[in-house]
Motif scaffolding. Sequence first.
Motif, short mmCIF file in Angstrom:
data_model
loop_
_atom_site.label_atom_id
_atom_site.label_comp_id
_atom_site.label_asym_id
_atom_site.label_seq_id
_atom_site.Cartn_x
_atom_site.Cartn_y
_atom_site.Cartn_z
N ILE A 191 0.84 -1.20 0.00
CA ILE A 191 0.00 0.00 0.00
C ILE A 191 0.87 1.25 0.00
O ILE A 191 0.63 2.20 -0.75
N CYS A 192 1.92 1.26 0.85
CA CYS A 192 2.85 2.40 0.88
C CYS A 192 3.51 2.61 -0.48
O CYS A 192 3.73 3.75 -0.91
N CYS A 193 3.84 1.50 -1.16
CA CYS A 193 4.48 1.59 -2.47
C CYS A 193 3.55 2.24 -3.49
O CYS A 193 3.96 3.14 -4.24
N LEU A 194 2.29 1.80 -3.53
CA LEU A 194 1.33 2.36 -4.49
C LEU A 194 1.07 3.84 -4.20
O LEU A 194 0.94 4.65 -5.13
N GLU A 195 1.02 4.20 -2.92
CA GLU A 195 0.84 5.61 -2.58
C GLU A 195 2.07 6.43 -2.95
O GLU A 195 1.97 7.59 -3.35
N PHE A 196 3.25 5.82 -2.83
CA PHE A 196 4.48 6.49 -3.23
C PHE A 196 4.49 6.74 -4.75
O PHE A 196 4.89 7.82 -5.22
N LEU A 197 4.03 5.77 -5.52
CA LEU A 197 3.98 5.92 -6.97
C LEU A 197 2.89 6.90 -7.39
O LEU A 197 2.98 7.51 -8.46
N GLY A 198 1.85 7.04 -6.56
CA GLY A 198 0.77 7.95 -6.90
C GLY A 198 -0.20 7.38 -7.91
O GLY A 198 -0.96 8.12 -8.53
N GLY A 199 -0.19 6.08 -8.11
CA GLY A 199 -1.08 5.44 -9.06
C GLY A 199 -0.92 3.93 -9.00
O GLY A 199 -0.13 3.40 -8.21
N VAL A 200 -1.69 3.24 -9.84
CA VAL A 200 -1.73 1.77 -9.80
C VAL A 200 -1.37 1.20 -11.16
O VAL A 200 -1.98 1.57 -12.17
N PRO A 201 -0.37 0.31 -11.25
CA PRO A 201 -0.04 -0.35 -12.53
C PRO A 201 -1.08 -1.41 -12.87
O PRO A 201 -1.91 -1.79 -12.02
N ALA A 202 -1.05 -1.90 -14.09
CA ALA A 202 -2.04 -2.88 -14.54
C ALA A 202 -1.82 -4.25 -13.91
O ALA A 202 -2.76 -5.03 -13.80
N LEU A 203 -0.60 -4.55 -13.48
CA LEU A 203 -0.28 -5.90 -13.02
C LEU A 203 0.73 -5.84 -11.88
O LEU A 203 1.72 -5.11 -11.95
N LEU A 204 0.49 -6.63 -10.84
CA LEU A 204 1.44 -6.81 -9.75
C LEU A 204 2.14 -8.15 -9.95
O LEU A 204 1.46 -9.18 -10.12
N VAL A 205 3.46 -8.15 -9.92
CA VAL A 205 4.23 -9.38 -10.15
C VAL A 205 5.09 -9.66 -8.92
O VAL A 205 6.23 -9.23 -8.83
N PRO A 206 4.52 -10.37 -7.92
CA PRO A 206 5.31 -10.69 -6.73
C PRO A 206 6.11 -11.97 -6.92
O PRO A 206 5.83 -12.77 -7.81
N ASP A 207 7.11 -12.13 -6.07
CA ASP A 207 7.81 -13.41 -5.99
C ASP A 207 6.86 -14.39 -5.31
O ASP A 207 5.81 -14.01 -4.80
N ASN A 208 7.22 -15.66 -5.26
CA ASN A 208 6.36 -16.66 -4.64
C ASN A 208 6.51 -16.65 -3.12
O ASN A 208 6.94 -17.63 -2.49
N LEU A 209 6.16 -15.52 -2.50
CA LEU A 209 6.22 -15.38 -1.05
C LEU A 209 5.02 -16.06 -0.42
O LEU A 209 3.94 -16.09 -0.99
N LYS A 210 5.18 -16.57 0.80
CA LYS A 210 4.05 -17.16 1.51
C LYS A 210 2.98 -16.12 1.79
O LYS A 210 1.79 -16.43 1.87
N SER A 211 3.40 -14.86 1.99
CA SER A 211 2.45 -13.80 2.26
C SER A 211 1.67 -13.38 1.03
O SER A 211 0.69 -12.65 1.12
N ALA A 212 2.11 -13.83 -0.16
CA ALA A 212 1.42 -13.46 -1.41
C ALA A 212 0.76 -14.66 -2.08
O ALA A 212 -0.34 -14.54 -2.62
N ILE A 213 1.43 -15.81 -2.05
CA ILE A 213 0.94 -16.99 -2.77
C ILE A 213 0.69 -18.12 -1.78
O ILE A 213 1.59 -18.52 -1.03
#
Length: 516
Positions: A191-213
């Motif tokens: 969330i902090c990253c998206l607010e830092f960018l000031g917008g939202v990209p079309a796709l989020l590409v995370p690594d295979n973290l347990k917190s994400a996948i």
Amino acid sequence: MSQIKQLLRLHQEGWKIKTIARELEISKNTVKAYLQRVGQENWPVASLLALEDPVLEAKFHAGNPAYKDTRYQYLKDKLDYYARELDKTGVTKQLLWEEYHKEQPNGYGRSQFCHHLYQHIRAGKPSMVLHHEPADKLFIDYAGKTLSYIDRSSGEVIGCQVFVACLPYSDYGFALAVPSQKIADFIHALICCLEFLGGVPALLVPDNLKSAIVKTDRYEPSINQALEDLANHYGTNVLPARVARPKDKALVENQVKIIYSRVYARLRNQQFFSLHALNEAVAEKMLRHNQTRMQEKPFSREERFLADEKPLLAPLPKESFEIKFYKEYKVRQNNHIKLSEDSHYYSVPYRYIGETVKVIYSRSMVRIYHQGNQIGAHARDSREGGYTTVANHLCSHHQHYLKRSPGYYLDKAKGVSPILHELIGKLFTRDRHPEQLYGNCDGLLDIYRKIGAEKADKACKIALEYKYYSYRFVRNVLDNNMVDQQSADPQKPLPGHGNVRGKDYYEKQLNINFKP
């Protein structure tokens, strides 16, 4: 111009071998060797001069003769087998070479064997050049190394994970130190990253973290529900990188390496005493990194991001995302469910007692669903053992019980009778706890419901006249049919009667009994 082409041109013009060698600063024997090769192959000099330099040189230099060696021909047929065996547990290049050497005692030595095997494996895994569109993807990863700060109260050094993200088109980077890689910290960092960018990209590409996948899969990985909720909230999508394929997100991997030198190294001699202070320093170094001119390019990461990428990002929603958690509970007999994380109870409409409900809760709200319908919503309360109850969720008896108060009974009595209102007002002036008097109030209201206001008012008037403010007194007046008799004046003497002895008689009797 190719040196071979110059040699052939000078020879065609009639230059002698010695003169050509001197002019081109090469050996006479080398000149002779080239001219002999032309004569042996019967190559027309004019056609050779018309060839491009690389094609011409390839005619004279056929390549490494090692690959024409019979030893290589045997090894080439076995390289696929050796590459497969190398993936097996415990199999090493040394072991494979020993097996090869038993089969081919006159074959390659260990170094040449390993060289050819390495070249074969490397050629089998070529790298693809990926082209990225602006505002299309956000690569996400964690740095392998940690940062830390010192707890002032205990002096303990607390390690922090470092969340790293970058937009591959501009290579614009973001980094944030968080306490752990748990789902709550991961979502907060994203969330902090998206607010830092000031917008939202079309796709989020995370690594295979347990917190994400939740579950990795080559074709359709299972995404964590919290990350999926975040993607829906921000209007984006999630596409995890393939397992053990770091090249899928090579730019963020490279971003981590750069951060080691531009953030970690520059903070190595500084001490921080809070996570906030640490992140302020990280943000300062990341700003400098993003504003540094890129190698072999006339712009910085920030310049390219602001010029080409930020205008194409989707806008942020008005409200920030809150992570949601999902639980299922059975409604208890007291028509409440217990949220185990806080040990706090929340009410549910009483008709759902015994039913299984789905609970979706965030940091601020608890919502309760039954068969897809929302049946309750509460502000989250972290008080352990406490109850959050909506009155409308209770049955009528329980609602009545909770509503009881002196004001409640006074308002109710006022709508029934002014005399009852006065009596209940006097009732609450007694030196007793209000809850001890609620039963009296319920009893008085019940009398009015059963016998009517006219007769009940008379009984209450007698209670007010004699200053007996209780349900029992009013009940006795009614049971003894005293409401139809004229109220007696407590100051008026009793009527005369022949059988009344009077005080003189009793005084005389006392004198007799106590005479010495």
